[in-house]
Design a protein around this motif. Structure first.
Motif, PDB file in Angstrom:
ATOM      1  N   ARG A  36       0.859  -1.181   0.000  1.00  0.00           N
ATOM      2  CA  ARG A  36       0.000   0.000   0.000  1.00  0.00           C
ATOM      3  C   ARG A  36       0.898   1.235   0.000  1.00  0.00           C
ATOM      4  O   ARG A  36       2.063   1.187   0.388  1.00  0.00           O
ATOM      5  N   ASP A  37       0.315   2.346  -0.436  1.00  0.00           N
ATOM      6  CA  ASP A  37       1.042   3.604  -0.382  1.00  0.00           C
ATOM      7  C   ASP A  37       1.207   4.064   1.060  1.00  0.00           C
ATOM      8  O   ASP A  37       0.435   3.681   1.948  1.00  0.00           O
ATOM      9  N   ALA A  38       2.199   4.910   1.269  1.00  0.00           N
ATOM     10  CA  ALA A  38       2.348   5.537   2.581  1.00  0.00           C
ATOM     11  C   ALA A  38       1.099   6.354   2.893  1.00  0.00           C
ATOM     12  O   ALA A  38       0.463   6.916   1.998  1.00  0.00           O
ATOM     13  N   GLY A  39       0.751   6.418   4.173  1.00  0.00           N
ATOM     14  CA  GLY A  39      -0.461   7.121   4.572  1.00  0.00           C
ATOM     15  C   GLY A  39      -0.389   8.619   4.388  1.00  0.00           C
ATOM     16  O   GLY A  39      -1.425   9.302   4.333  1.00  0.00           O
ATOM     17  N   VAL A  40       0.838   9.150   4.298  1.00  0.00           N
ATOM     18  CA  VAL A  40       1.074  10.560   4.017  1.00  0.00           C
ATOM     19  C   VAL A  40       2.210  10.624   3.009  1.00  0.00           C
ATOM     20  O   VAL A  40       3.243   9.972   3.189  1.00  0.00           O
ATOM     21  N   ARG A  41       2.032  11.395   1.948  1.00  0.00           N
ATOM     22  CA  ARG A  41       3.101  11.535   0.968  1.00  0.00           C
ATOM     23  C   ARG A  41       4.230  12.379   1.550  1.00  0.00           C
ATOM     24  O   ARG A  41       4.005  13.293   2.333  1.00  0.00           O
ATOM     25  N   MET A  42       5.449  12.051   1.147  1.00  0.00           N
ATOM     26  CA  MET A  42       6.599  12.767   1.677  1.00  0.00           C
ATOM     27  C   MET A  42       6.492  14.268   1.431  1.00  0.00           C
ATOM     28  O   MET A  42       6.799  15.090   2.309  1.00  0.00           O
ATOM     29  N   GLU A  43       6.051  14.645   0.234  1.00  0.00           N
ATOM     30  CA  GLU A  43       5.966  16.063  -0.106  1.00  0.00           C
ATOM     31  C   GLU A  43       4.859  16.795   0.643  1.00  0.00           C
ATOM     32  O   GLU A  43       4.806  18.038   0.624  1.00  0.00           O
ATOM     33  N   ASP A  44       3.981  16.065   1.323  1.00  0.00           N
ATOM     34  CA  ASP A  44       2.916  16.685   2.117  1.00  0.00           C
ATOM     35  C   ASP A  44       3.285  16.828   3.586  1.00  0.00           C
ATOM     36  O   ASP A  44       2.468  17.298   4.388  1.00  0.00           O
ATOM     37  N   LEU A  45       4.484  16.417   3.960  1.00  0.00           N
ATOM     38  CA  LEU A  45       4.911  16.570   5.349  1.00  0.00           C
ATOM     39  C   LEU A  45       5.116  18.044   5.681  1.00  0.00           C
ATOM     40  O   LEU A  45       5.590  18.820   4.838  1.00  0.00           O
ATOM     41  N   PRO A  46       4.795  18.441   6.910  1.00  0.00           N
ATOM     42  CA  PRO A  46       5.178  19.784   7.352  1.00  0.00           C
ATOM     43  C   PRO A  46       6.685  19.828   7.554  1.00  0.00           C
ATOM     44  O   PRO A  46       7.358  18.789   7.481  1.00  0.00           O
ATOM     45  N   PRO A  47       7.253  21.009   7.809  1.00  0.00           N
ATOM     46  CA  PRO A  47       8.708  21.084   7.999  1.00  0.00           C
ATOM     47  C   PRO A  47       9.194  20.116   9.071  1.00  0.00           C
ATOM     48  O   PRO A  47       8.708  20.123  10.195  1.00  0.00           O
ATOM     49  N   VAL A  48      10.140  19.256   8.700  1.00  0.00           N
ATOM     50  CA  VAL A  48      10.666  18.244   9.622  1.00  0.00           C
ATOM     51  C   VAL A  48      11.915  18.789  10.307  1.00  0.00           C
ATOM     52  O   VAL A  48      12.869  19.213   9.647  1.00  0.00           O
ATOM     53  N   ASP A  49      11.900  18.794  11.635  1.00  0.00           N
ATOM     54  CA  ASP A  49      13.022  19.298  12.423  1.00  0.00           C
ATOM     55  C   ASP A  49      13.997  18.195  12.808  1.00  0.00           C
ATOM     56  O   ASP A  49      15.207  18.416  12.844  1.00  0.00           O
ATOM     57  N   ILE A  50      13.453  17.012  13.136  1.00  0.00           N
ATOM     58  CA  ILE A  50      14.246  15.909  13.673  1.00  0.00           C
ATOM     59  C   ILE A  50      13.865  14.620  12.953  1.00  0.00           C
ATOM     60  O   ILE A  50      12.682  14.367  12.716  1.00  0.00           O
ATOM     61  N   ILE A  51      14.866  13.815  12.624  1.00  0.00           N
ATOM     62  CA  ILE A  51      14.643  12.467  12.091  1.00  0.00           C
ATOM     63  C   ILE A  51      15.325  11.480  13.029  1.00  0.00           C
ATOM     64  O   ILE A  51      16.516  11.630  13.339  1.00  0.00           O
ATOM     65  N   LEU A  52      14.573  10.501  13.491  1.00  0.00           N
ATOM     66  CA  LEU A  52      15.109   9.461  14.364  1.00  0.00           C
ATOM     67  C   LEU A  52      15.246   8.171  13.563  1.00  0.00           C
ATOM     68  O   LEU A  52      14.290   7.739  12.915  1.00  0.00           O
ATOM     69  N   ILE A  53      16.411   7.540  13.607  1.00  0.00           N
ATOM     70  CA  ILE A  53      16.647   6.270  12.913  1.00  0.00           C
ATOM     71  C   ILE A  53      17.074   5.242  13.950  1.00  0.00           C
ATOM     72  O   ILE A  53      18.163   5.322  14.523  1.00  0.00           O
ATOM     73  N   SER A  54      16.216   4.257  14.187  1.00  0.00           N
ATOM     74  CA  SER A  54      16.442   3.315  15.283  1.00  0.00           C
ATOM     75  C   SER A  54      17.536   2.297  14.985  1.00  0.00           C
ATOM     76  O   SER A  54      18.247   1.878  15.898  1.00  0.00           O
ATOM     77  N   HIS A  55      17.658   1.887  13.718  1.00  0.00           N
ATOM     78  CA  HIS A  55      18.700   0.933  13.339  1.00  0.00           C
ATOM     79  C   HIS A  55      18.784   0.882  11.823  1.00  0.00           C
ATOM     80  O   HIS A  55      18.042   1.569  11.125  1.00  0.00           O
ATOM     81  N   ASN A  56      19.692   0.053  11.312  1.00  0.00           N
ATOM     82  CA  ASN A  56      20.035   0.169   9.897  1.00  0.00           C
ATOM     83  C   ASN A  56      19.334  -0.827   8.977  1.00  0.00           C
ATOM     84  O   ASN A  56      19.719  -0.946   7.808  1.00  0.00           O
ATOM     85  N   HIS A  57      18.313  -1.542   9.421  1.00  0.00           N
ATOM     86  CA  HIS A  57      17.574  -2.404   8.503  1.00  0.00           C
ATOM     87  C   HIS A  57      16.875  -1.565   7.434  1.00  0.00           C
ATOM     88  O   HIS A  57      16.537  -0.395   7.664  1.00  0.00           O
ATOM     89  N   TYR A  58      16.632  -2.168   6.291  1.00  0.00           N
ATOM     90  CA  TYR A  58      16.246  -1.394   5.109  1.00  0.00           C
ATOM     91  C   TYR A  58      14.906  -0.693   5.237  1.00  0.00           C
ATOM     92  O   TYR A  58      14.689   0.339   4.616  1.00  0.00           O
ATOM     93  N   GLU A  59      13.997  -1.235   6.042  1.00  0.00           N
ATOM     94  CA  GLU A  59      12.705  -0.563   6.194  1.00  0.00           C
ATOM     95  C   GLU A  59      12.705   0.404   7.370  1.00  0.00           C
ATOM     96  O   GLU A  59      11.669   0.985   7.711  1.00  0.00           O
TER      97      GLU A  59
END
Length: 338
Positions: free
Chosen positions: A121-144
Motif C-alpha cells: 500500500r502507499d504511505a499514509g502521508v506523501r513525503m511532499e505533504d509533510l510539514p517542515p521536519v526538524d528531527i529524524i530518528l533512525i532506530s537501526h540500519n535495517h532497510y525498512e
C-alpha cells in the motif's frame, strides 16, 4: 525461490568484518567488533533460515491495497500528536517540533530495486505533504528503518533537519546528504531546542550487508519535553530493558510499540514482539496511551496482514485494557494525545 528468505539469509548468516565502531567504552555490550543485547539470545545460522523457509506456514498478503494518502492537519503542535504514515514511520508533533521516525517511503525494503519485500500500500502521508521536519530518528540500519533513497529525498526537502541514530550509523546517513547527524550510545542524551532525546536499549540486531551483522547499534528513543515522556521503541523483542525504561522514566504519555513481524515464534521471539508481548511492554513501562507500529505495510514474516490487529484486540481483552488505551492506528490518521 522466495526472495524475501534469500535476503534474510544474507543478513542473518553474514560473517563478521572489521568493526565500524571504535570506542574504549560503550553502555551497550560491545566486544570491540560487534554489539550485543542485554539478554542472551542464540545466533541464527543459515540452517535456521532454511528450516524456517521449508517449514513455513506463510499466510498470503494482498498484492495491493488501494488507499488515499492523508494530509497532516497541523503544521506545528504545542501539545502532543502522532500521525501514522506506515510501518515504523510516524510524525510525532510536540513542543512546536516535528519529529519523523524511521522514514520508509521506498517501494521495497531491500538493497535491490527488483527484489525483496515490497510494500502492499502507499504511505499514509506523501513525503511532499509533510510539514517542515526538524528531527529524524533512525532506530537501526535495517532497510525498512534506514531507507536511504527516502532519506536522500527528505534531505532535498528538509536539508537542515537534525538526524539522531545509533553508534556506527553516521557514515550511512551522511551519504544521503544530511550534515547534522548525531550518533548515540544506549542511555546517551542529546538536546534539540529544549527537547531531550535519549537513545535507549532495544532487543534486536543490525545488518545491511553480508559482512556487518551487529557492527552498528540498534535502539529506541525517548523524547522528553513539556508534554512529558514519549517512547519510540523502533524494533524490539521483549527484554530486561523494559523494566529499565520504567525505572528511569517513570511512565510515558505516548508509546509507539511494534505489533507485527513475529511469526514463527521459535525464530522471531528474540527480535520481534507479538501483540501479547506488546501489551506487556505497554503495562510494564507505564504508558498512558500506546500506538501499534511495524505492521500492514510489507510482509517480512509468516503471519497474515490482519493477524497483528486481531492479536492486539485479544491481548488487550485478556489484560483488561480499555479499548482506547492501546490502539492500532489507521494509515495517515493523526491522533491528538494531549
Amino acid at each position: 525461490m522466495n526472495l524475501r528468505i534469500i535476503l534474510l539469509a544474507l543478513l542473518i548468516s553474514g560473517c563478521s568484518a572489521s568493526a565500524k565502531v571504535e570506542r574504549a567504552h560503550t553502555n551497550a555490550p560491545f566486544d570491540g567488533e560487534r554489539f550485543h543485547n542485554y539478554d542472551p539470545q542464540p545466533e541464527r545460522s543459515a540452517w535456521d533460515v532454511w528450516k524456517w523457509r521449508f517449514s513455513s506456514n506463510k499466510k498470503e498478503w494482498p498484492e495491493w491495497i488501494e488507499s488515499t494518502p492523508q494530509k497532516i492537519p497541523y503544521e506545528r503542535v504545542d501539545g502532543l500528536s502522532a500521525t501514522f504514515i506506515n510501518h515504523s514511520t510516524f510524525l510525532i508533533q510536540t513542543d512546536g517540533l516535528n519529529i519523523l521516525t524511521d522514514p520508509f517511503f521506498s517501494y521495497r525494503a531491500s538493497p535491490f530495486t527488483w527484489a525483496g519485500p515490497k510494500r502492499v500500500r502507499d504511505a499514509g502521508v506523501r513525503m511532499e505533504d509533510l510539514p517542515p521536519v526538524d528531527i529524524i530518528l533512525i532506530s537501526h540500519n535495517h532497510y525498512e528503518h534506514m531507507d536511504k533513497p527516502a532519506l536522500e529525498k527528505l534531505h532535498r526537502l528538509f536539508p537542515d533537519a537534525a538526524v539522531y541514530t545509533g553508534l556506527g550509523n553516521v557514515p550511512d546517513v551522511l551519504e544521503t546528504g544530511f550534515k547534522n547527524v548525531t550518533e548515540m550510545d544506549w542511555w546517551e542524551e542529546a538536546e534539540f531546542k529544549g527537547l531531550k532525546i535519549t537513545f535507549v536499549p532495544a532487543r534486536h540486531f543490525s545488518a545491511r550487508t553480508l559482512r556487518d551483522r551487529n557492527m552498528t547499534l540498534w535502539g529506541g528513543f525517548v523524547l522528553t519535553g513539556r508534554s512529558g515522556n514519549i517512547y519510540f521503541a523502533g524494533d524490539t523483542a521483549k527484554g530486561s530493558h523494559d523494566k529499565m525504561l520504567a525505572d528511569k522514566f517513570g511512565g510515558f504519555e505516548l508509546a509507539v510499540i511494534p505489533i507485527g513481524a513475529y511469526e514463527p515464534r521459535w525464530f522471531m521471539q528474540y527480535s520481534h514482539v507479538n501483540p501479547e508481548e506488546a501489551v506487556r511492554i505497554h503495562q510494564e513501562i507505564n504508558s498512558k496511551f500506546s500506538i501499534g507500529s511495524h505492521f500492514g505495510t510489507i510482509q517480512l514474516t509468516d503471519e497474515g496482514i490482519d493477524e497483528p490487529i486481531e492479536g492486539l484486540i485479544k491481548a488487550k481483552e485478556a489484560a483488561g485494557l480499555k479499548e482506547a488505551e492501546f490502539i492500532v492506528p489507521e494509515f495517515g490518521a493523526t491522533y491528538i494525545v494531549k
